[in-house]
Design a protein around this motif. Structure first.
Motif, PDB file in Angstrom:
ATOM      1  N   ASN A   1      14.636 -59.224  26.867  1.00  0.00           N
ATOM      2  CA  ASN A   1      14.016 -58.261  25.967  1.00  0.00           C
ATOM      3  C   ASN A   1      13.869 -56.953  26.725  1.00  0.00           C
ATOM      4  OD1 ASN A   1      11.827 -58.636  27.658  1.00  0.00           O
ATOM      5  ND2 ASN A   1      10.390 -59.223  26.039  1.00  0.00           N
ATOM      6  N   VAL A   2      13.251 -55.955  26.125  1.00  0.00           N
ATOM      7  CA  VAL A   2      13.155 -54.640  26.757  1.00  0.00           C
ATOM      8  C   VAL A   2      12.455 -54.729  28.113  1.00  0.00           C
ATOM      9  CG1 VAL A   2      12.184 -52.321  26.582  1.00  0.00           C
ATOM     10  CG2 VAL A   2      13.237 -53.383  24.580  1.00  0.00           C
ATOM     11  N   ASP A   3      11.358 -55.468  28.178  1.00  0.00           N
ATOM     12  CA  ASP A   3      10.591 -55.544  29.425  1.00  0.00           C
ATOM     13  C   ASP A   3      11.391 -56.206  30.546  1.00  0.00           C
ATOM     14  OD1 ASP A   3       8.411 -54.299  28.276  1.00  0.00           O
ATOM     15  OD2 ASP A   3       7.443 -56.180  27.705  1.00  0.00           O
TER      16      ASP A   3
ATOM     17  N   LEU B   1      14.701 -56.461  30.728  1.00  0.00           N
ATOM     18  CA  LEU B   1      15.818 -55.573  31.063  1.00  0.00           C
ATOM     19  C   LEU B   1      15.343 -54.423  31.941  1.00  0.00           C
ATOM     20  CD1 LEU B   1      17.594 -55.471  27.590  1.00  0.00           C
ATOM     21  CD2 LEU B   1      18.641 -56.272  29.726  1.00  0.00           C
ATOM     22  N   PHE B   2      14.200 -53.848  31.603  1.00  0.00           N
ATOM     23  CA  PHE B   2      13.652 -52.758  32.413  1.00  0.00           C
ATOM     24  C   PHE B   2      13.396 -53.233  33.849  1.00  0.00           C
ATOM     25  CE2 PHE B   2       9.945 -50.704  34.303  1.00  0.00           C
ATOM     26  CZ  PHE B   2      10.323 -49.364  34.275  1.00  0.00           C
ATOM     27  N   ALA B   3      12.773 -54.385  33.989  1.00  0.00           N
ATOM     28  CA  ALA B   3      12.471 -54.904  35.328  1.00  0.00           C
ATOM     29  C   ALA B   3      13.753 -55.163  36.118  1.00  0.00           C
ATOM     30  CB  ALA B   3      11.643 -56.183  35.215  1.00  0.00           C
ATOM     31  N   TYR B   4      14.750 -55.732  35.465  1.00  0.00           N
ATOM     32  CA  TYR B   4      16.016 -56.038  36.128  1.00  0.00           C
ATOM     33  C   TYR B   4      16.710 -54.753  36.583  1.00  0.00           C
ATOM     34  CZ  TYR B   4      20.812 -57.681  36.733  1.00  0.00           C
ATOM     35  OH  TYR B   4      22.068 -57.960  37.225  1.00  0.00           O
ATOM     36  N   LEU B   5      16.775 -53.752  35.700  1.00  0.00           N
ATOM     37  CA  LEU B   5      17.440 -52.504  36.046  1.00  0.00           C
ATOM     38  C   LEU B   5      16.691 -51.751  37.132  1.00  0.00           C
ATOM     39  CD1 LEU B   5      18.317 -51.286  32.433  1.00  0.00           C
ATOM     40  CD2 LEU B   5      19.943 -52.112  34.155  1.00  0.00           C
ATOM     41  N   LYS B   6      15.391 -51.812  37.097  1.00  0.00           N
ATOM     42  CA  LYS B   6      14.580 -51.021  38.030  1.00  0.00           C
ATOM     43  C   LYS B   6      14.437 -51.675  39.399  1.00  0.00           C
ATOM     44  CE  LYS B   6      11.835 -47.350  38.489  1.00  0.00           C
ATOM     45  NZ  LYS B   6      12.271 -45.969  38.268  1.00  0.00           N
ATOM     46  N   THR B   7      14.437 -52.998  39.425  1.00  0.00           N
ATOM     47  CA  THR B   7      14.146 -53.698  40.687  1.00  0.00           C
ATOM     48  C   THR B   7      15.266 -54.629  41.143  1.00  0.00           C
ATOM     49  OG1 THR B   7      13.081 -55.632  39.664  1.00  0.00           O
ATOM     50  CG2 THR B   7      11.699 -53.678  40.047  1.00  0.00           C
ATOM     51  N   GLY B   8      16.216 -54.919  40.251  1.00  0.00           N
ATOM     52  CA  GLY B   8      17.260 -55.873  40.604  1.00  0.00           C
ATOM     53  C   GLY B   8      16.892 -57.310  40.303  1.00  0.00           C
ATOM     54  N   SER B   9      15.710 -57.541  39.719  1.00  0.00           N
ATOM     55  CA  SER B   9      15.290 -58.890  39.344  1.00  0.00           C
ATOM     56  C   SER B   9      14.327 -58.792  38.179  1.00  0.00           C
ATOM     57  CB  SER B   9      14.612 -59.607  40.509  1.00  0.00           C
ATOM     58  OG  SER B   9      14.077 -60.854  40.091  1.00  0.00           O
ATOM     59  N   ASP B  10      14.474 -59.698  37.222  1.00  0.00           N
ATOM     60  CA  ASP B  10      13.538 -59.689  36.098  1.00  0.00           C
ATOM     61  C   ASP B  10      12.416 -60.705  36.301  1.00  0.00           C
ATOM     62  OD1 ASP B  10      14.991 -62.035  35.665  1.00  0.00           O
ATOM     63  OD2 ASP B  10      14.621 -61.944  33.512  1.00  0.00           O
TER      64      ASP B  10
ATOM     65  N   VAL C   1      15.935 -50.109  26.184  1.00  0.00           N
ATOM     66  CA  VAL C   1      15.733 -50.150  24.732  1.00  0.00           C
ATOM     67  C   VAL C   1      17.078 -50.179  24.019  1.00  0.00           C
ATOM     68  CG1 VAL C   1      14.979 -48.751  22.758  1.00  0.00           C
ATOM     69  CG2 VAL C   1      13.447 -49.104  24.690  1.00  0.00           C
ATOM     70  N   TYR C   2      18.015 -49.349  24.463  1.00  0.00           N
ATOM     71  CA  TYR C   2      19.311 -49.312  23.789  1.00  0.00           C
ATOM     72  C   TYR C   2      20.103 -50.606  24.020  1.00  0.00           C
ATOM     73  CZ  TYR C   2      24.005 -48.074  22.412  1.00  0.00           C
ATOM     74  OH  TYR C   2      25.238 -48.093  21.813  1.00  0.00           O
ATOM     75  N   VAL C   3      20.119 -51.091  25.268  1.00  0.00           N
ATOM     76  CA  VAL C   3      20.844 -52.334  25.545  1.00  0.00           C
ATOM     77  C   VAL C   3      20.230 -53.491  24.761  1.00  0.00           C
ATOM     78  CG1 VAL C   3      21.434 -54.018  27.336  1.00  0.00           C
ATOM     79  CG2 VAL C   3      21.654 -51.572  27.807  1.00  0.00           C
TER      80      VAL C   3
ATOM     81  N   LEU D   1      19.674 -57.616  15.126  1.00  0.00           N
ATOM     82  CA  LEU D   1      18.871 -57.973  13.951  1.00  0.00           C
ATOM     83  C   LEU D   1      17.429 -58.274  14.305  1.00  0.00           C
ATOM     84  CD1 LEU D   1      21.443 -60.287  12.131  1.00  0.00           C
ATOM     85  CD2 LEU D   1      21.060 -57.834  11.822  1.00  0.00           C
ATOM     86  N   ARG D   2      17.058 -58.020  15.577  1.00  0.00           N
ATOM     87  CA  ARG D   2      15.703 -58.358  16.017  1.00  0.00           C
ATOM     88  C   ARG D   2      14.883 -57.103  16.198  1.00  0.00           C
ATOM     89  NH1 ARG D   2      14.753 -61.348  21.717  1.00  0.00           N
ATOM     90  NH2 ARG D   2      14.664 -59.224  22.510  1.00  0.00           N
ATOM     91  N   GLU D   3      13.614 -57.177  15.883  1.00  0.00           N
ATOM     92  CA  GLU D   3      12.713 -56.071  16.127  1.00  0.00           C
ATOM     93  C   GLU D   3      12.654 -55.790  17.626  1.00  0.00           C
ATOM     94  OE1 GLU D   3       7.952 -55.017  15.614  1.00  0.00           O
ATOM     95  OE2 GLU D   3       8.855 -56.650  14.476  1.00  0.00           O
ATOM     96  N   THR D   4      12.588 -54.511  17.983  1.00  0.00           N
ATOM     97  CA  THR D   4      12.623 -54.124  19.389  1.00  0.00           C
ATOM     98  C   THR D   4      11.504 -54.775  20.202  1.00  0.00           C
ATOM     99  OG1 THR D   4      13.623 -52.003  18.861  1.00  0.00           O
ATOM    100  CG2 THR D   4      12.522 -52.169  20.985  1.00  0.00           C
ATOM    101  N   ASN D   5      11.875 -55.322  21.325  1.00  0.00           N
ATOM    102  CA  ASN D   5      10.958 -55.841  22.343  1.00  0.00           C
ATOM    103  C   ASN D   5      10.057 -56.970  21.864  1.00  0.00           C
ATOM    104  OD1 ASN D   5      10.379 -55.833  25.057  1.00  0.00           O
ATOM    105  ND2 ASN D   5       8.553 -54.578  24.814  1.00  0.00           N
TER     106      ASN D   5
END
Length: 427
Positions: free
Chosen positions: A245-247, A249-258, A288-290, A297-301
């Protein structure tokens, strides 16, 4: 016969003329290298962030080389390319390039001298970048330390060193289209799409390519291959889409691990390292975009689905792979066994590890062969087992882990796959 030969000769000459006309690009005038003080500091700071999105330093810095001085080897299916020097050195870099020359290179793949650039520079994505952002990146690069360094000669398949051929490639695959904002989407979503489609050029790895190296239209984000690793699909076809989900994905992109089911490996490590220096708002916009592509079809996050094995199938896995059970206990259990002392939050659980659950074992194999070095030295670390385990041992260990921690079917011909990937890495 003579008349026919004459017409054939005329046709050949005309054809060559058309090719030359298509391939020709004029040289743009050289300029005196601008003084760093001539650029607004705010514009330079903005350019630094944008260059971080584009990961410019990764491709344009050789191992142990000066930042942005080029000469990094870039393996492709067509041979090895060496990246260009993009420091403001006048002779070997871009110090004599005007903003117009820089913008043309970024959007059209044409150097200041009129030569065509190889699409290892992802200009098919950079064509979406607006003028202001290109000016900011230009300001940032022109204020770097000039470094005199020539890139080595490219090592390409015979004939592919003839750069005018690239004009034909562009006719087929380069679409110079500007970014169009979607009025029915949020500002954050639009920012994410702008970055993903443009500077971040995510499709460069996460979209399949055809035999000519062009991205397959209509299959954006359906998954690709990058540096010997599978770049997973970023759309709804990703088999692990439900657990992102957004959270996360954000953690993975920012730190390299979710902190749940994935840690960056291979070419994603420098990407995550770069994004760790990017402002949080832009990283979240990308997430958010990814997320919207993975869950159209899912509500964001909405909360991600937690995938955890209902039990640890060690007994069955050990019965099928007794030697691997011992290997796992000796080499892996300290970090990856349930309730292991080193199984801390930033180390994904094997019961939900995306690579172990994937249909293709490539990334799981590469993880064992190459290990994982966390971005910036912070986060989950895993050593390489390439020199300490044989192909058979690695295959047996992977088969054991998949049987013990997932409900997925066994990977076929695993020992042969390990051997093939080991050979690829050695080339």
């Amino acid at each position: 016969m003579a008349i026919g030969a004459a017409f054939a000769s005329i046709a050949v000459v005309a054809g060559l003329g058309i090719v030359a006309w298509i391939a020709y690009e004029p040289a743009l005038p050289e300029i005196a290298r601008p003084s760093p003080s001539s650029f607004d500091r705010g514009l330079v700071a903005k350019g630094e962030q944008l260059a971080t999105v584009g990961d410019c330093i990764v491709c344009h810095t050789a191992p142990n080389g000066a930042p942005f001085a080029g000469a990094r080897a870039l393996p492709t299916p067509f041979g090895i390319l060496f990246s260009n020097n993009i420091t403001p050195d006048e002779k070997t870099g871009i110090g004599s390039w005007s903003l117009a020359a820089f913008s043309r290179a970024m959007r059209q793949g044409v150097a200041r001298d009129g030569s065509h650039l190889y699409p290892a520079l992802p200009y098919e994505h950079f064509t979406h970048v607006n003028d202001g952002d290109l000016a900011a990146i230009y300001a940032f690069l022109m204020t770097r330390q000039p470094v005199s360094r020539e890139a080595p000669e490219n090592q390409l398949l015979p004939g592919l060193g003839f750069r005018p051929l690239l004009a034909g490639w562009k006719l087929l695959f380069l679409r110079q289209t500007q970014f169009e904002r979607q009025a029915n989407e949020s500002a954050e979503w639009n920012r994410g799409k702008y970055l993903v489609d443009g500077l971040a050029h995510c499709g460069g790895c996460h979209t399949p390519r055809n035999l000519a190296g062009g991205e397959e239209r209509g299959r954006e984000f359906a998954g690709g291959v990058a540096e010997g690793w599978n770049a997973p699909a970023l759309d709804e076809t990703n088999p692990s889409a439900a657990i992102w989900n957004v959270d996360s994905l954000f953690a993975y992109l920012k730190t390299g691990s979710d902190r749940g089911h994935s840690a960056a490996g291979g070419p994603m490590v420098p990407v995550a390292e770069g994004l760790s220096r990017l402002n949080d708002a832009d990283v979240r916009a990308i997430a958010v975009y990814v997320d919207s592509q993975m869950h159209p079809l899912r509500e964001t996050n909405l909360p991600a689905v937690t995938v955890v094995a209902t039990n640890d199938s060690r007994s069955a896995a050990a019965a099928a792979h007794p030697e691997a059970d011992l290997l796992f206990e000796g080499a892996c259990s300290g970090c990856h066994a349930p309730r292991a002392p080193m199984n801390i939050n930033d180390r994904p659980l094997l019961s939900s590890a995306s690579d172990l659950r994937a249909d293709d074992p490539r990334n799981a194999v590469q993880t064992l062969l190459q290990g994982i070095a966390p971005p910036g030295g912070k986060g989950a670390y895993m050593p390489s087992f390439s020199n300490t385990m044989t192909d058979r041992q690695l295959a047996d260990l992977l088969a054991y882990a998949r049987a013990r921690f997932t409900d997925k079917p066994a990977w076929p011909d695993l020992e042969a796959v390990v051997g093939d990937i080991r050979k690829e890495n050695a080339e």
